[in-house]
Enzyme design. Structure first.
Site, PDB file in Angstrom:
ATOM      1  N   ASP A  13      14.338  53.754  -1.415  1.00 64.02           N
ATOM      2  CA  ASP A  13      12.900  53.429  -1.477  1.00 64.02           C
ATOM      3  C   ASP A  13      12.301  53.708  -2.846  1.00 64.02           C
ATOM      4  OD1 ASP A  13      12.955  52.975   1.412  1.00 64.02           O
ATOM      5  OD2 ASP A  13      12.990  55.154   1.593  1.00 64.02           O
ATOM      6  N   LYS A  16      13.587  49.519  -6.060  1.00 65.95           N
ATOM      7  CA  LYS A  16      14.661  48.698  -6.639  1.00 65.95           C
ATOM      8  C   LYS A  16      14.325  47.216  -6.615  1.00 65.95           C
ATOM      9  CE  LYS A  16      17.797  50.445  -3.893  1.00 65.95           C
ATOM     10  NZ  LYS A  16      17.043  51.575  -3.359  1.00 65.95           N
ATOM     11  N   GLY A  40      15.327  47.634   3.009  1.00 69.93           N
ATOM     12  CA  GLY A  40      14.525  46.481   2.614  1.00 69.93           C
ATOM     13  C   GLY A  40      13.998  46.577   1.197  1.00 69.93           C
ATOM     14  N   HIS A  41      13.796  45.421   0.587  1.00 67.96           N
ATOM     15  CA  HIS A  41      13.193  45.336  -0.738  1.00 67.96           C
ATOM     16  C   HIS A  41      11.919  44.504  -0.642  1.00 67.96           C
ATOM     17  CE1 HIS A  41      17.338  45.953  -2.874  1.00 67.96           C
ATOM     18  NE2 HIS A  41      16.844  47.053  -2.369  1.00 67.96           N
ATOM     19  N   GLN A 225      19.814  51.301  -0.571  1.00 68.67           N
ATOM     20  CA  GLN A 225      19.650  52.738  -0.325  1.00 68.67           C
ATOM     21  C   GLN A 225      19.625  53.518  -1.639  1.00 68.67           C
ATOM     22  OE1 GLN A 225      22.539  51.407   1.675  1.00 68.67           O
ATOM     23  NE2 GLN A 225      21.584  51.325   3.648  1.00 68.67           N
TER      24      GLN A 225
END
Length: 431
Positions: A13, A16, A40-41, A225
């Protein structure tokens, strides 16, 4: 010209998605090399928000090749849903813009069922904090040599044999957990139905990437991650089920270590964590709540609230070493605006003795208490800053002190979710 690996240097988190999107403009190929769709991004492009989990972040940029490598475990149904979603947002996804490694293991519905059943059966204190999406069981099947891989979808006899082998393992497990037996025919029918939709993207990714490298193309390797969730070097057992550190970019794509020229570690200006596990610098007070609220600390995919704490230089120094980080991208500096005093964790005490690293044993990790250094904060806003001159003096001092403590220079500084609000110190592709 360089090939760049992007890794999260905390517990994930770190932002990225934005950094990878920013770098993808300079890259020709963007590759996911590990993880599943549990990380998630979020990308913000021209005011439009894109939420990705299985797809590489570069997919939203035209003229780029996006690749899902063999180090990923792939839920084909989720991937197709994600593709459908971004197509509705105007993004083109074709076999020319997306490739999936033929040897990528699949996440099946039975993996998610097993994942959730195990977590529900775990007693308090032993829960891992899994998202329940089947990533762990899918990696177990890979190591146990019973995975169904993308290439297996092309041949009916092979597919059925692979399913039978998987069921020999899974049915006894399910019986022990009180889950009904797997419907073999229904599972095979599901896989046959999805096969042509996935196989259109299948390719010998290892060959494609090596050919691209020989042709002088820039390759951006994107991890999911964070390094503190690495199966070997994270806070075990409260970790993910794959290697997250930069070395995995080579094995997760079929390229040799020599293909990695620059490792960029993404680091948040404070620390967050989702789920269970040790967190020495965690704040359970008003400051922690303030960080969470200002940083909008909720998971992109899960919506779970993240635990918050001060920046932990001990942990980041450690992850910079295990990933061979050449430079860091420092994100969410603006969240610290308005704090009168800031703290940085510079060491630990374990049973009354000083320690300059996080120990391996889980019981020792849980007993580590932080040693803090205080720094003055700033009242001015850093949001949207695009040069050092736009930053308050105390913000610059804070960044410089972080560099000293982690032993790694800042290559990029992010001051908002917008990709343009970035201060570039070193271009990883030109280093």
């Amino acid at each position: 010209m360089a090939n760049v690996v992007v890794v999260g240097a905390q517990w994930g988190d770190e932002g990225k998605g934005k950094i990878v999107d920013w770098l993808s403009e300079r890259a020709d190929v963007i590759v996911r090399f590990q993880g599943g769709h549990n990380a998630g991004h979020t990308l913000v492009i021209d005011g439009e928000v894109f939420k990705l989990a299985a797809l590489p972040s570069g997919i939203v940029r035209g003229g780029k090749l996006s690749v899902i490598g063999n180090g990923v475990v792939l839920d084909p149904w989720h991937l197709l849903k994600e593709i459908e979603g971004i197509r509705k947002q105007g993004v083109t996804v074709t076999p020319e813009t997306l490739m999936i490694a033929e040897n990528t293991p699949l996440i099946l519905p039975i993996h998610g069922e097993l994942d959730r059943a195990r977590e529900e059966a775990a007693s308090k204190g032993t829960k891992i904090g899994t998202t329940g999406r089947g990533i762990g069981p899918a990696y177990e099947d890979k190591v146990g040599r019973r995975s169904i891989r993308v290439a297996d979808l092309a041949d009916e006899a092979t597919l059925e044999a692979r399913v039978d082998r998987a069921l020999q393992h899974h049915d006894p497990l399910r019986k022990g957990l009180g889950i009904e037996a797997i419907d073999r025919d229904a599972l095979i029918a599901q896989l046959k139905e999805v096969a042509p939709k996935i196989l259109q993207f299948a390719a010998p990714v290892w060959k494609v990437l090596n050919d691209k490298r020989k042709a002088g193309k820039r390759i951006l390797f994107e991890g999911a991650q964070g390094a503190l969730l690495d199966i070997d070097f994270g806070t075990y057992p409260f970790v993910t089920s794959s290697n997250v550190i930069a070395g995995q970019a080579a094995t997760g794509t079929g390229m040799g270590p020599g293909a990695i020229d620059f490792v960029l570690g993404i680091v948040k200006a404070y620390t967050t964590r989702v789920g269970e596990g040790p967190f020495p610098a965690e704040l359970n007070d008003a400051d922690g709540q303030r960080l969470g609220e200002r940083g909008h600390e909720f998971g992109t995919n899960t919506g779970r609230q993240r635990r918050c704490g001060w920046f932990d230089a001990v942990l980041v120094r450690q992850t910079c070493a295990t990933s061979g980080v050449n430079g860091i991208a420092f994100t969410k500096l603006d969240v610290l605006d308005g704090f009168e005093t800031l703290k940085i964790c510079i060491g630990y005490e374990l049973d009354g003795k000083p320690l300059d690293y996080l120990p391996t044993a889980a019981d020792q990790q849980a007993r580590c208490t932080p040693v803090y250094e205080e720094m003055p904060g700033w009242s001015e806003s850093t949001e949207g800053a695009r040069s050092w001159a736009d930053l308050p003096a105390n913000a610059i001092k804070y960044v410089r002190r972080v560099e000293e403590l982690i032993g790694c220079p800042v290559a990029m500084l992010s001051t908002s979710p917008e990709r343009e609000d970035t201060i570039l110190v070193t271009d990883p592709f030109e280093d």
